[in-house]
Motif scaffolding. Structure first.
Motif, PDB file in Angstrom:
ATOM      1  N   LEU A 107       0.934  -1.261  -0.019  1.00 13.17           N
ATOM      2  CA  LEU A 107       0.021  -0.206  -0.034  1.00 13.17           C
ATOM      3  C   LEU A 107       0.947   1.267  -0.236  1.00 13.17           C
ATOM      4  O   LEU A 107       0.513   2.226  -0.755  1.00 13.17           O
ATOM      5  N   ALA A 110       1.905   1.795  -3.513  1.00 16.79           N
ATOM      6  CA  ALA A 110       0.437   2.241  -4.136  1.00 16.79           C
ATOM      7  C   ALA A 110       0.044   3.587  -3.984  1.00 16.79           C
ATOM      8  O   ALA A 110      -0.203   4.437  -5.148  1.00 16.79           O
ATOM      9  N   LEU A 111       0.355   4.045  -2.988  1.00 16.13           N
ATOM     10  CA  LEU A 111       0.085   5.619  -2.574  1.00 16.13           C
ATOM     11  C   LEU A 111       1.117   6.559  -2.624  1.00 16.13           C
ATOM     12  O   LEU A 111       0.948   7.719  -1.988  1.00 16.13           O
ATOM     13  N   TRP A 114       2.239   9.623  -0.703  1.00 16.42           N
ATOM     14  CA  TRP A 114       1.271   9.923   0.627  1.00 16.42           C
ATOM     15  C   TRP A 114       1.362   9.121   1.729  1.00 16.42           C
ATOM     16  O   TRP A 114       1.232   9.673   2.792  1.00 16.42           O
ATOM     17  N   LEU A 115       1.931   8.210   1.828  1.00 15.78           N
ATOM     18  CA  LEU A 115       2.662   7.116   3.180  1.00 15.78           C
ATOM     19  C   LEU A 115       3.989   7.298   3.397  1.00 15.78           C
ATOM     20  O   LEU A 115       4.590   6.416   4.244  1.00 15.78           O
ATOM     21  N   LEU A 130      -6.190  11.966   4.342  1.00 11.90           N
ATOM     22  CA  LEU A 130      -5.366  11.263   3.379  1.00 11.90           C
ATOM     23  C   LEU A 130      -6.386  10.878   2.340  1.00 11.90           C
ATOM     24  O   LEU A 130      -5.694  11.167   1.162  1.00 11.90           O
ATOM     25  N   LEU A 131      -7.482  10.500   2.546  1.00 15.11           N
ATOM     26  CA  LEU A 131      -8.330  10.053   1.520  1.00 15.11           C
ATOM     27  C   LEU A 131      -8.704  11.032   0.595  1.00 15.11           C
ATOM     28  O   LEU A 131      -9.203  11.005  -0.593  1.00 15.11           O
ATOM     29  N   GLN A 133      -6.862  13.467  -0.629  1.00 16.21           N
ATOM     30  CA  GLN A 133      -5.953  13.882  -1.421  1.00 16.21           C
ATOM     31  C   GLN A 133      -6.130  13.337  -2.925  1.00 16.21           C
ATOM     32  O   GLN A 133      -6.762  12.394  -2.997  1.00 16.21           O
ATOM     33  N   VAL A 136      -5.850   9.555  -4.460  1.00 17.52           N
ATOM     34  CA  VAL A 136      -5.697   8.403  -3.143  1.00 17.52           C
ATOM     35  C   VAL A 136      -6.822   7.620  -3.076  1.00 17.52           C
ATOM     36  O   VAL A 136      -6.622   6.089  -3.140  1.00 17.52           O
ATOM     37  N   ASP A 138      -8.824   6.792  -5.274  1.00 12.98           N
ATOM     38  CA  ASP A 138      -9.077   5.748  -6.584  1.00 12.98           C
ATOM     39  C   ASP A 138      -7.609   4.545  -6.464  1.00 12.98           C
ATOM     40  O   ASP A 138      -8.359   3.552  -6.892  1.00 12.98           O
ATOM     41  N   ARG A 139      -6.676   5.011  -6.032  1.00 12.75           N
ATOM     42  CA  ARG A 139      -5.436   3.959  -5.889  1.00 12.75           C
ATOM     43  C   ARG A 139      -6.008   3.012  -4.941  1.00 12.75           C
ATOM     44  O   ARG A 139      -5.655   1.904  -4.859  1.00 12.75           O
ATOM     45  N   ILE A 140      -6.650   3.460  -3.858  1.00 14.56           N
ATOM     46  CA  ILE A 140      -6.872   2.354  -2.734  1.00 14.56           C
ATOM     47  C   ILE A 140      -8.043   1.594  -3.357  1.00 14.56           C
ATOM     48  O   ILE A 140      -8.123   0.265  -3.020  1.00 14.56           O
TER      49      ILE A 140
END
Length: 245
Positions: A107, A110-111, A114-115, A130-131, A133, A136, A138-140
C-alpha cells in the motif's frame, strides 16, 4: 595365591566401580541436558487484557470477494510507534484466519508519496484528510483495500533488577547471577471502512510479564513474550470486528 586372587578381585571391583562412576556421570550429564532444554523452552509469566469497542452494527459492511485488509502504523519515528514486528505478526495472524491481507509495503508503494514519513498521517484521525488527497481514493479502490487498521502502541521494559556476571578463561566460560525485568506491551487498533469513511471499531490490548535469567554457568532465559500475547489478543478481536455476522 589367596592374596593374588584377592588382589585380582579387588582390581575387578575397582574397575567395575570406575565403570559405574563413568555411567553415572554420563547419566547426570544427559539428565542435566534434558532439564536445561526443557527449562529453555519455557517462558516467563504473562498476563493480558483485551477490550473491543464496536461502533458499527455487526455485518454492516462485510468483506466481499476480492476485498482486502491493510494494517498501517505511524511512519514517523517517535513514541507510541508500533514496531514492524507487531504489524507482521498481525498480518500473519489475520491471514491464518482466512482474512485477505494486503501487506503494508504494497500500500505504501501504491499510494506513493502519501505514506512516506514526511507526508503520512500522524494518527487515525488524519485518515479522512489522506483520502481527500488527489488520486488517493482511486488508488485504494484499485488495490481493493476495504478496511484500514491503524495501529498505535509499543512494547517497553518498565523495570529491571538483579545482577548477572560472565567470564571466560582458557578451557572455561560461564555466568553466575540472577537478572529479571518487567515488560509491558500496550497497543490500540482502529478499524476504518474506507468506502464509508467510518470507524468500525477499536481493539485495545495490554500484556505484562516478567523475564527471568538465572545463571549457574549457563544462563537460562525465561522470556515473557508480551508482544506475542498482545498480538494474539488483538488479532482475534480484529477478526471478530471484520468478519460478517
Amino acid at each position: 595365591r589367596p592374596q593374588g586372587v584377592g588382589l585380582g578381585a579387588q582390581q575387578r571391583r575397582g574397575g567395575g566401580g570406575r565403570l559405574i562412576m563413568r555411567i553415572a556421570t554420563g547419566m547426570r550429564a544427559v539428565v542435566l541436558t534434558v532439564v536445561l532444554a526443557g527449562v529453555a523452552g519455557l517462558g516467563g509469566c504473562v498476563s493480558s487484557k483485551v477490550e473491543q469497542f464496536r461502533s458499527a452494527p455487526r455485518g454492516a459492511a462485510p468483506l466481499v470477494t476480492g476485498d482486502t485488509v491493510v494494517i498501517l502504523n505511524r511512519r514517523q519515528h517517535g513514541d507510541r510507534q508500533a514496531e514492524d514486528s507487531f504489524n507482521r505478526c498481525l498480518e500473519n495472524k489475520l491471514a491464518s484466519q482466512q482474512l485477505p491481507v494486503t501487506p503494508q509495503a504494497d500500500l505504501v508503494d501504491a499510494l506513493f508519496p502519501w505514506l512516506e514519513p514526511r507526508t503520512a498521517p500522524l494518527s487515525a484521525r488524519a485518515l479522512p484528510k489522506l483520502l481527500d488527497q488527489p488520486g488517493v481514493a482511486d488508488r485504494i479502490r484499485a488495490a481493493r483495500v476495504r478496511y484500514m487498521i491503524w495501529i498505535d502502541g509499543e512494547s517497553e521494559t518498565v523495570d529491571s533488577s538483579g545482577s548477572l556476571s560472565c567470564a571466560a578463561a582458557p578451557g572455561f566460560a560461564g555466568c553466575i547471577g540472577f537478572g529479571m525485568w518487567d515488560k509491558a506491551s500496550d497497543y490500540e487498533a482502529e478499524v476504518w471502512d474506507l468506502q464509508s469513511r467510518q470507524l468500525v471499531g477499536k481493539v485495545s490490548a495490554r500484556a505484562t510479564g516478567t523475564t527471568y535469567i538465572p545463571a549457574l554457568i549457563i544462563p537460562i532465559p525465561l522470556v515473557a513474550r508480551t508482544e506475542a500475547a498482545a498480538c494474539n489478543g488483538v488479532a482475534e478481536q480484529l477478526a471478530d470486528l471484520i468478519r460478517p455476522g
